[in-house]
Design a protein around this motif. Structure first.
Motif, PDB file in Angstrom:
ATOM      1  N   GLN A  24     -11.906  -4.233  -2.169  1.00 18.85           N
ATOM      2  CA  GLN A  24     -10.737  -4.812  -2.842  1.00 18.85           C
ATOM      3  C   GLN A  24      -9.551  -4.882  -1.875  1.00 18.85           C
ATOM      4  O   GLN A  24      -8.863  -5.894  -1.795  1.00 18.85           O
ATOM      5  CB  GLN A  24     -10.380  -3.960  -4.060  1.00 18.85           C
ATOM      6  N   MET A  25      -9.338  -3.806  -1.138  1.00 18.74           N
ATOM      7  CA  MET A  25      -8.225  -3.747  -0.185  1.00 18.74           C
ATOM      8  C   MET A  25      -8.369  -4.834   0.874  1.00 18.74           C
ATOM      9  O   MET A  25      -7.418  -5.562   1.165  1.00 18.74           O
ATOM     10  CB  MET A  25      -8.176  -2.362   0.463  1.00 18.74           C
ATOM     11  N   ILE A  26      -9.543  -4.954   1.453  1.00 19.35           N
ATOM     12  CA  ILE A  26      -9.762  -5.955   2.512  1.00 19.35           C
ATOM     13  C   ILE A  26      -9.577  -7.371   1.971  1.00 19.35           C
ATOM     14  O   ILE A  26      -9.063  -8.250   2.656  1.00 19.35           O
ATOM     15  CB  ILE A  26     -11.152  -5.762   3.161  1.00 19.35           C
ATOM     16  N   THR A  27      -9.954  -7.580   0.733  1.00 18.33           N
ATOM     17  CA  THR A  27      -9.786  -8.891   0.105  1.00 18.33           C
ATOM     18  C   THR A  27      -8.320  -9.198  -0.180  1.00 18.33           C
ATOM     19  O   THR A  27      -7.858 -10.316   0.040  1.00 18.33           O
ATOM     20  CB  THR A  27     -10.585  -8.955  -1.215  1.00 18.33           C
ATOM     21  N   GLU A  28      -7.578  -8.197  -0.639  1.00 12.13           N
ATOM     22  CA  GLU A  28      -6.207  -8.431  -1.096  1.00 12.13           C
ATOM     23  C   GLU A  28      -5.142  -8.334  -0.002  1.00 12.13           C
ATOM     24  O   GLU A  28      -4.084  -8.936  -0.130  1.00 12.13           O
ATOM     25  CB  GLU A  28      -5.876  -7.471  -2.240  1.00 12.13           C
ATOM     26  N   LEU A  31      -5.082  -9.872   6.428  1.00 15.64           N
ATOM     27  CA  LEU A  31      -5.444  -9.282   7.718  1.00 15.64           C
ATOM     28  C   LEU A  31      -5.922 -10.361   8.667  1.00 15.64           C
ATOM     29  O   LEU A  31      -6.791 -11.158   8.316  1.00 15.64           O
ATOM     30  CB  LEU A  31      -6.560  -8.249   7.536  1.00 15.64           C
ATOM     31  N   ASP A  32      -5.391 -10.371   9.880  1.00 16.13           N
ATOM     32  CA  ASP A  32      -5.870 -11.309  10.902  1.00 16.13           C
ATOM     33  C   ASP A  32      -7.317 -11.005  11.271  1.00 16.13           C
ATOM     34  O   ASP A  32      -8.100 -11.896  11.569  1.00 16.13           O
ATOM     35  CB  ASP A  32      -4.995 -11.248  12.156  1.00 16.13           C
ATOM     36  N   SER A  33      -7.672  -9.726  11.243  1.00 15.41           N
ATOM     37  CA  SER A  33      -9.013  -9.295  11.654  1.00 15.41           C
ATOM     38  C   SER A  33     -10.049  -9.452  10.548  1.00 15.41           C
ATOM     39  O   SER A  33     -11.234  -9.261  10.787  1.00 15.41           O
ATOM     40  CB  SER A  33      -8.967  -7.823  12.042  1.00 15.41           C
ATOM     41  N   GLU A  34      -9.602  -9.760   9.344  1.00 15.63           N
ATOM     42  CA  GLU A  34     -10.467  -9.847   8.166  1.00 15.63           C
ATOM     43  C   GLU A  34     -11.134  -8.518   7.852  1.00 15.63           C
ATOM     44  O   GLU A  34     -12.176  -8.457   7.205  1.00 15.63           O
ATOM     45  CB  GLU A  34     -11.492 -10.972   8.321  1.00 15.63           C
ATOM     46  N   GLY A  35     -10.557  -7.427   8.351  1.00 22.14           N
ATOM     47  CA  GLY A  35     -11.073  -6.097   8.046  1.00 22.14           C
ATOM     48  C   GLY A  35     -12.251  -5.677   8.893  1.00 22.14           C
ATOM     49  O   GLY A  35     -12.915  -4.694   8.590  1.00 22.14           O
ATOM     50  N   VAL A  36     -12.517  -6.406   9.975  1.00 19.78           N
ATOM     51  CA  VAL A  36     -13.608  -6.071  10.888  1.00 19.78           C
ATOM     52  C   VAL A  36     -12.974  -5.580  12.191  1.00 19.78           C
ATOM     53  O   VAL A  36     -12.228  -6.318  12.838  1.00 19.78           O
ATOM     54  CB  VAL A  36     -14.516  -7.285  11.153  1.00 19.78           C
ATOM     55  N   LEU A  51      -2.535  -1.863   5.571  1.00 16.84           N
ATOM     56  CA  LEU A  51      -3.640  -1.169   4.901  1.00 16.84           C
ATOM     57  C   LEU A  51      -3.176   0.149   4.280  1.00 16.84           C
ATOM     58  O   LEU A  51      -3.469   0.437   3.112  1.00 16.84           O
ATOM     59  CB  LEU A  51      -4.782  -0.920   5.884  1.00 16.84           C
ATOM     60  N   ALA A  52      -2.451   0.938   5.045  1.00 22.38           N
ATOM     61  CA  ALA A  52      -1.980   2.230   4.538  1.00 22.38           C
ATOM     62  C   ALA A  52      -1.004   2.035   3.379  1.00 22.38           C
ATOM     63  O   ALA A  52      -1.056   2.773   2.383  1.00 22.38           O
ATOM     64  CB  ALA A  52      -1.332   3.034   5.660  1.00 22.38           C
TER      65      ALA A  52
END
Length: 180
Positions: A24-28, A31-36, A51-52
């Motif tokens: 949910q966090m990565i989706t919402e 992020l430039d990195s898309e969470g990767v 993120l924090a």
């Protein structure tokens, strides 16, 4: 900031709140990195803050408390990755006192582009250490978590006081006092 920190924050969040929350966090969070994150690559500090902050707001945890808990969480992994450095220390205050001169020197050998805070040791006795922490990122609560993790690693009890130094830019003074 290195991908290792980002990956560790995701691990911390998953362990604390579950994989569904991390997804949910990565989706919402934008992020430039898309969470990767690749461990040795560098990513913008603003992504770590985003993120924090998301976790803090969604879980209604004071951001400073979250960062301290994250510091406690990540220390065993840092020690595991760099045990050849830590094995030289048998006392928690020696390890904390050696951050700038020894540990950060080793980190810079591995990552020449590392942007590290500085630790200026002010005063030391057998059971007490005063150190000034200066960081452009002002992650003093993360640092206190790492220090508390260091005490835990050495099975030592102690108190850590933190004071923001208004006369020194982006500097926090820590006083670590061991309890017998």
């Amino acid at each position: 900031m290195k991908g290792f920190i980002f990956k560790s924050l995701l691990d911390f969040t998953e362990e604390s709140f579950g994989l569904a929350f991390v997804d949910q966090m990565i989706t919402e969070v934008e992020l430039d990195s898309e969470g990767v994150y690749v461990t040795f690559e560098s990513y913008p500090f603003t992504e770590l803050v985003a993120l924090a902050t998301y976790v803090s707001q969604q879980k209604q945890i004071v951001l400073e408390d979250l960062l301290e808990a994250f510091g406690l969480f990540i220390l065993p992994e840092l020690i595991g990755r760099h045990d050849y450095v830590v094995q030289n220390y048998t006392h928690p205050l020696d390890l904390i006192q050696g951050i700038e001169a020894h540990i950060h020197t080793e980190v810079r050998k591995l990552y020449d582009d590392a942007e590290l805070p500085t630790f200026n040791n002010i005063n030391r006795t057998e059971n007490r250490l005063e150190v000034e922490y200066t960081s452009q990122r002002e992650l003093s609560h993360f640092a206190i978590g790492l220090m508390k993790g260091t005490l835990k690693h050495f099975n030592t009890r102690g108190n850590i006081e933190m004071e923001k130094l208004t006369h020194k830019n982006k500097t926090t003074k820590f006083v670590i006092e061991l309890i017998n």
